[in-house]
Scaffold this active site. Structure first.
Site, PDB file in Angstrom:
ATOM      1  CG  ASN A  45      -1.793  -1.222   1.280  1.00  0.00           C
ATOM      2  OD1 ASN A  45      -2.301  -1.660   0.267  1.00  0.00           O
ATOM      3  ND2 ASN A  45      -1.958  -1.780   2.457  1.00  0.00           N
ATOM      4  CG  HIS A 131     -10.199  -2.142   7.588  1.00  0.00           C
ATOM      5  ND1 HIS A 131      -9.682  -2.151   8.860  1.00  0.00           N
ATOM      6  CD2 HIS A 131      -9.318  -2.824   6.818  1.00  0.00           C
ATOM      7  CE1 HIS A 131      -8.525  -2.797   8.857  1.00  0.00           C
ATOM      8  NE2 HIS A 131      -8.284  -3.214   7.627  1.00  0.00           N
ATOM      9  CD  GLU A 177     -12.882   0.815   4.129  1.00  0.00           C
ATOM     10  OE1 GLU A 177     -11.992   0.838   3.254  1.00  0.00           O
ATOM     11  OE2 GLU A 177     -13.118  -0.176   4.834  1.00  0.00           O
ATOM     12  CB  SER A 181      -9.064  -2.100   1.983  1.00  0.00           C
ATOM     13  OG  SER A 181      -9.953  -3.027   2.561  1.00  0.00           O
ATOM     14  CG  ASP A 206     -10.762   4.278   7.044  1.00  0.00           C
ATOM     15  OD1 ASP A 206      -9.787   4.988   6.742  1.00  0.00           O
ATOM     16  OD2 ASP A 206     -10.635   3.137   7.535  1.00  0.00           O
ATOM     17  CG  HIS A 209      -6.964   1.626   0.902  1.00  0.00           C
ATOM     18  ND1 HIS A 209      -5.804   0.927   0.677  1.00  0.00           N
ATOM     19  CD2 HIS A 209      -7.579   1.015   1.940  1.00  0.00           C
ATOM     20  CE1 HIS A 209      -5.733  -0.086   1.530  1.00  0.00           C
ATOM     21  NE2 HIS A 209      -6.802  -0.055   2.311  1.00  0.00           N
ATOM     22  CE  LYS A 240      -4.360   1.092   4.574  1.00  0.00           C
ATOM     23  NZ  LYS A 240      -3.727  -0.093   5.159  1.00  0.00           N
TER      24      LYS A 240
END
Lengths: 406, 303
Positions: A45, A131, A177, A181, A206, A209, A240
């Site tokens: 990541n 997640h 998110e 992910s 979130d 990513h 990440k």
């Protein structure tokens, strides 16, 4: 007792579900070393290639010279050193929010924040593909937990209606998110914000990513869409694209002050090493610079290049919204076989299986980094075209929506 | 990424310095056997794969079997690649971008429209909205761009201009104002009628204007949409643009198909600092996704 685990492990093996650790004998980068073999790494990541960047190394070394290695105590006792303060100031400035707080990991940030925001009188409504840390945080908070199918606004709306009707006094917290992910797709943020406003809910997003990948200076999806001010709690990670380790929360001053007092994973952890905070600060300053933007543009050129390389069967593939490209195979064993074949050819592309994703939705998860060369991506594309003939059927998309077994 | 010219210059420099070559050869022999196999099996890194087995045009654009193509850099307006871009062709549902642009620019999108019987006289694809039902304009606009229903196009057009005929006049006026002067529109949905045509270049001009409209931008990127009928029933609409669903950097636009037009797609894409619009007209059913994907990828990273 040990026999019991043997049995359970045997059951996992029988379903091709046992997972193992592998030792990496090198720094992170586009090429890594596993048991003496060099592999092109499509599994990390570290989207901007910052994890081993000299800039971050120098920042960390400088902090070690001045502050040593350990932080000695929890943040609230005597573990808050100057690099921690500087990092949180840099985060708040970069994200254009009043305040920020860092945690020892993204997991700790999610669990600590949700348990501090919600109590057993409240309702937490999560996207099904959220997640594990968000799901665990919601459960641990004791709140009533509701889950809506991935990105399904209609179901989210009916959960919110239910909560408003049945538990009118409860705090309503919507959790999702920005880039998922394991599927790599994006949340419909604009519509989510409309809903959360209509039902007077709190939105926790979130951006793990999306940070470093989307939005001006890599500030995330909310920034890309100009919706930063409308997200109440912005969660993210230093681990990440920022290349270091830890999690963070950005939001109002009162939110952060409340977390300092009530987020148990913050209160009861020793402060992260000051050198990590210094390295993360360097990463954020890099992202905010013109060179950082150039690196992000490089990442996107690599993403486009991989998009052009992969065999065309768009209807069966997952929508990717960032540097994560899911290659959905379906069968667990087939995914493992493909990953092994690729590894024999010199590519590290992990197979992702249950319980990380739903049963029958096993996939290769290809992550692209600005550190990859065009040649490395072209070589992976050639290998994928050659090895994956017959995979990637439309059934994959159907299975995908059957949900995640977390 | 280096500009092509600089890259070529570097190649020339490398070629004139044999020592550099020696160094590279030495390095190659130093790697393990397994790694050598990798590089032996791998293609030359510069070979950008294309739908037609690597075939490309002179400027590097992937060769396609589409009847007409235009690839444009949105910010500069520069044409990156064109093929039969001025040939008059049926645009099919891609012309709904113009319909949407007129509706979006007319505003009052949160206000209600009452469906009239005349709105429902359309060929499939239809959403089957019923006369007498009320819908917010924005909800109809979303459905129009995601799923391309022809009854919704008629409803929005009639609501906007009073009749399909007057709306078509607005379409032609708008197109002319944008500089798309080689088109003639007769209906809002692109269903085949005599004397209705556009060109890849005109559609690209229209698509650029639509791309600049924040409302349209925020709709064409939706992979799916939940449409709520007046009855309360909901229906999930999947975006007809398959490139949107497969490439991270595709952020929308519009599909189209009629027998006369063939398979058409206008696809937009973005990476930081660059936006590209691809118009593909008259392609095959499978080819249109492949070709538009390849052209979009090429457009975004070509210099």
């Amino acid at each position: 007792m040990s026999d019991l685990f043997q049995e359970q492990l045997q059951a996992l093996r029988a379903q091709s579900l046992q997972r193992k650790l592998r030792e990496i004998g090198s720094a992170q980068g586009s090429e890594i070393e596993i048991v003496g073999r060099h592999l092109v790494n499509f599994s990390s990541n570290d989207y901007l290639g910052l994890a081993a960047d000299p800039l971050l190394r120098r920042a960390a070394i400088g902090a070690i010279e001045k502050f040593g290695v350990g932080a000695g105590a929890s943040r609230l006792v005597s573990g808050t050193q100057s690099p921690h303060v500087a990092l949180e100031a840099a985060l708040a400035k970069w994200k254009c929010v009043p305040a920020a707080l860092t945690f020892s990991s993204g997991y700790a940030a999610a669990v600590g924040t949700l348990t501090a925001l919600a109590s057993k009188r409240d309702v937490v409504i999560l996207d099904k593909l959220s997640h594990a840390s968000l799901i665990d945080g919601a459960r641990l908070s004791g709140a009533t937990v509701r889950v809506f199918p991935h990105n399904h606004l209609g179901k989210l709306e009916s959960h919110l209606e239910w909560a408003q009707r049945e538990l009118p006094e409860a705090r309503r917290i919507v959790v999702t998110e920005s880039v998922f992910s394991m599927d790599g797709d994006q949340a419909p943020l604009g519509e989510l914000i409309e809903l959360k406003k209509r039902f007077d809910a709190i939105l926790l997003l979130d951006e793990a990513h999306a940070i470093g990948v989307l939005g001006p200076n890599g500030r995330g999806l909310a920034a890309e869409l100009g919706l930063e001010r409308q997200v109440d709690v912005q969660l993210g990670t230093l681990s990440k694209a920022l290349g270091v380790s830890g999690g963070y929360v950005c939001g109002s001053r009162s939110l952060i002050d409340w977390l300092i007092n009530r987020a148990r994973s913050f209160v009861f952890s020793t402060a992260p090493p000051p050198a990590l905070a210094a390295a993360a600060t360097a990463a954020i300053e890099f992202l905010a610079s013109a060179e950082g933007e150039a690196r992000r543009i490089m990442l996107w050129k690599r993403i486009v290049r991989l998009g052009a390389e992969l065999p065309a069967a768009p209807e069966a593939s997952g929508k990717s919204g960032g540097a994560i490209i899911p290659w959905i195979v379906g069968d667990e064993q087939r995914a493992l076989d493909l990953a092994r074949s690729l590894q024999r050819e010199g590519f590290l592309v992990p197979a992702i299986r249950y319980p990380t994703v739903a049963k029958g939705a096993a996939r290769l998860r290809i992550t692209v980094s600005a550190a990859h060369t065009e040649a490395q991506i072209a070589q992976l594309g050639e290998a994928m075209r050659r090895l994956s003939v017959g995979d990637y059927g439309p059934v994959a998309a159907e299975r995908r929506s059957s949900g995640v077994g977390t | 990424m280096l500009p092509v010219t600089v890259f070529m210059a570097l190649l020339c420099i490398a070629a004139s310095k044999p020592k550099k070559h020696h160094y590279q050869v030495e390095r190659a022999t130093a790697v393990t056997d397994e790694e050598e196999q990798v590089s032996a099996a791998a293609p030359a890194p510069a070979a950008f794969p294309t739908p037609s087995g690597g075939a490309r045009e002179q400027n590097g654009a992937p060769k396609t079997l589409a009847a007409a193509v235009l690839v444009t850099d949105v910010r500069s307006g520069e044409v990156l690649y064109e093929k039969n871009a001025d040939a008059p062709r049926a645009a099919a549902s891609t012309q709904k971008l113009l319909t949407a642009l007129i509706v979006a620019e007319s505003g009052y999108l949160d206000q209600s429209v009452t469906v009239q019987p005349v709105d429902t006289f359309a060929e499939p694809v239809r959403l089957n909205i019923k006369p007498g039902e009320f819908y917010e304009r924005i909800d109809l606009l979303r459905a129009l761009l995601v799923k391309s229903p022809n009854d919704v196009a008629r409803c929005l057009a009639r609501d906007n201009a009073g009749s399909i005929e007057v709306f078509a006049e607005k379409m032609n006026a708008k197109a002319r104002a944008l500089g798309a002067t080689h088109s003639h529109f007769v209906n809002p949905n692109g269903l085949p009628v005599p004397d209705q045509y556009s060109t890849a270049r005109d559609l690209s001009i229209i698509a650029r204007a639509a791309y600049a409209n924040p409302t349209i931008r925020s709709i064409v990127c939706l992979p799916q949409l939940v449409f709520r009928y007046a009855s309360g029933r909901t229906r999930e609409l999947q975006n007809t643009n398959k490139v949107l669903k497969s490439l991270a950097y595709c952020n929308g636009m519009k599909t189209g198909y009629t027998e006369a037009a063939g398979h058409c797609l206008i696809a937009s894409g973005t990476i930081p600092g660059r936006d590209v619009i691809v118009v593909v007209l008259g392609d095959s059913k499978a080819g249109v996704w492949r070709d538009a994907s390849a052209l979009l990828s090429w457009g975004l990273i070509s210099m």
